[in-house]
Design a protein around this motif. Structure first.
Motif: not given
Ligand SMILES: [Zn+2]
Lengths: 320, 289
Positions: B30, B32-33, B49, B51-52, B54
């Protein structure tokens, strides 16, 4: 004497000689007058050769010449009873866009112009002719006036582009230009534009989406500045001359693609050598174009405008 | 655009590949993260994503798949409109010509361009869309994008359907000179004709929406929706930085920044975008429609 551009350096000795003679004690003497006339003739011939064969990059330099007549020069000379109108009624008055009412001949009109400014103080006050959203919202007010009173909107374009600044972005620069284009499409009155200097991208188009677009022979109108294009292509702004050649930004090239309606002739050596002649040529072109547009009934005017903008685009169409 | 740096061995890395073409069974990182995401999961999660949050850039046809109903099948519009290097735009030296850049961007499909336009249904209601594809020359708007966009607007106007634009573009296509610039006025004027029929234009801004696309149709939707954290503005941040020579404010030109300053109506997570559009379309029905 007008400030010489890089490609005009060859004129320097002649200009110096003319100046010396004109300052001499017996400048009035027949012999001197004759000599000066000969020198001026020689200089004008040289200018004619130079300006008859400008490269596109040289044209950009002429279009940006500091002594070139600016929007207010045209407005003050061509319109009577000019009354400046200010402000966007929301945030401020953008001095990069001059607006107002006036008469072209005996015809009242709404006027817009992008003004770069002459001396340093004026340039700063007018942000070098780079409007912010307030300038475009002021322009929209003028379109509203033109629409309401069925008055022609006459615009003079001369800008490096809309201003790329923090505040301009915060206050909606992109939206203001988009709204201007939208308003220009719906305005129930003729819209006339002359590109008198620099037509910088969307910031210029916002004032050039009407029914007539004239362009002075040595003005330029481009999707991106040659410097900007060069720095994208070659990471080198110094190759602007090469970029200028490819962008198709001169009046002659744009006329060939029907992107403008008319190339307006400039006096020998460019508009900055004879402002009065350039202004008169622009005035004549505007009066002629206005007379033609005024003959159209509003419905037909809008239909023609819609068709004009609908048809722009060069693509191929393969069988489905 | 290198979110394929950590793919499994044996799978060839290709330049300029968009997320929509990730083969199944691949891990990617990703942007983003930096979390590794399994491609099947990414696709299921609308390329967001988990997780984040994004939002990855996605291709136009993938976008259409996420927004339109699966049935009936989409009718593409204006696919026969193809680009031409009419200015013979060569950048001299060792660089590529416009014609070469076009061929490269088309890959094996000559119908590919910066805009994919189509008609279909969203939540059972007919709708027409013009979708920009950033992976095709930065989503730049030239003659083909302008023409396909305009045809889509006209299709909506004629059939009485709402129109949705999805912007993802760096602006006008330099290689077509002023012809590309005037596409701004062309697309905007087409929308004025749609408005005259009292049909809605919903504008969805995705990352990035700048230049001539931002400064034409994108900001003048009846409703302007942005995806989270999308870059939206007239000038690019680098140009602004070079001009003003001061630090740009935190979050400058991002969706949330614009919403705070009145630039966009709402921000919609891509996983909820379809529902947001269905709701808007049910509220903005043409009179008598
Ligand atoms: Zn992410």
């Amino acid at each position: 004497m007008v400030q010489l551009l890089e490609f005009e350096r060859g004129l320097e000795p002649l200009e110096a000689e003319i100046k010396t003679l004109s300052l001499s004690e017996d400048a009035g003497a027949d012999e001197i007058v004759k000599q000066m006339r000969a020198l001026r003739k020689k200089r004008d011939a040289m200018l004619g050769r130079l300006y008859g064969n400008l490269t596109d990059w040289q044209t950009c330099q002429v279009a940006r010449h500091p002594a070139r007549p600016q929007a207010l020069d045209y407005i003050r000379a061509l319109f009577t009873d000019f009354t400046e109108l200010r402000g966007d009624r929301a945030y401020g008055d953008d001095a990069a866009v001059v607006a107002g009412l006036g008469k072209l001949g005996d015809k009242p009109a709404v006027i817009l112009g992008q003004q770069k400014g002459r001396d340093t103080a004026e340039k700063i006050r007018r942000n070098f002719g780079m409007p912010g959203p307030e300038g475009y919202r002021k322009a929209m007010r003028m379109m509203d006036l033109a629409d309401k009173f069925s008055l022609p909107l006459i615009a003079f374009v001369d800008t490096p582009g809309a201003y790329p600044g923090i505040g301009a972005e915060e206050r909606g620069q992109a939206g203001a230009i988009g709204q201007c284009l939208y308003r220009a499409a719906t305005m129930r009155a003729p819209g006339l534009t002359v590109v008198v200097g620099e037509g910088g991208s969307g910031g210029a188009l916002a004032l050039a989406a009407g029914d007539y677009i004239g362009m002075l022979r040595h003005a330029v109108y481009s999707v991106i500045s040659p410097e900007g294009c060069a720095s994208i292509l070659w990471k080198e702004a110094a190759r602007a001359a090469d970029a200028a050649e490819m962008l198709g930004l001169t009046a002659a090239k744009l006329k060939k693609r029907l992107l403008i309606d008319e190339v307006i002739a400039e006096p020998p050596g460019g508009a900055h050598r004879d402002s009065a002649a350039a202004i008169a040529a622009v005035g004549a072109a505007l009066e002629k174009a206005l007379a033609q547009l005024e003959r159209l009934e509003t419905g037909l005017l809008l239909e023609k405008r819609a068709r004009r903008w609908r048809e722009y685009g060069e693509y191929s169409e393969k069988g489905k | 655009m290198n979110w394929f740096t950590d793919i499994l061995p044996g799978i060839k890395k290709k330049k300029g590949k968009s997320a929509a073409t990730v083969p199944d069974g691949v891990w990617s990182k990703c942007p983003g993260c930096n979390t590794a995401i399994y491609s099947v999961e990414l696709r299921k999660n609308c390329y967001v994503c988990a997780n984040c949050d994004h939002h990855q850039r996605i291709g136009a046809e993938e976008r259409a798949r996420l927004v339109f109903d699966a049935e009936p099948a989409l009718s593409p519009l204006g696919m026969e409109v193809r680009p031409v290097d009419f200015m013979n735009f060569r950048d001299g030296g060792g660089g590529k010509s416009y014609a070469e850049k076009l061929r490269e961007a088309q890959k094996d499909d000559a119908r590919r361009e910066a805009v994919f336009a189509c008609r279909g249904t969203i939540g059972g209601r007919a709708a027409v869309a013009a979708i920009f594809d950033f992976s095709f020359m930065g989503g730049s708007m030239g003659s083909v994008a302008g023409e396909r966009f305009t045809r889509a607007v006209e299709d909506a106007a004629e059939s009485g359907a709402p129109f949705i634009s999805f912007a993802s573009s760096g602006g006008a296509r330099m290689q077509e000179g002023v012809v590309s610039l005037v596409q701004m006025a062309k697309t905007t004027a087409a929308l004025a004709r749609l408005s005259a029929r009292r049909l809605p234009h919903i504008s969805v801004l995705t990352d990035p929406t700048t230049g001539g696309v931002a400064a034409s149709f994108a900001m003048i939707g009846d409703v302007v929706v942005a995806e989270p954290k999308a870059l939206i503005g007239f000038a690019g941040p680098r140009v602004i930085q070079e001009t003003v020579r001061e630090r740009l404010p935190e979050g400058f030109q991002r969706s949330e920044f614009l919403r705070e300053r009145g630039g966009v109506d709402l921000i919609a997570d891509r996983r909820e975008l379809r529902e947001v559009l269905i709701s808007l379309l049910s509220l903005l029905r043409p009179p008598g429609g």
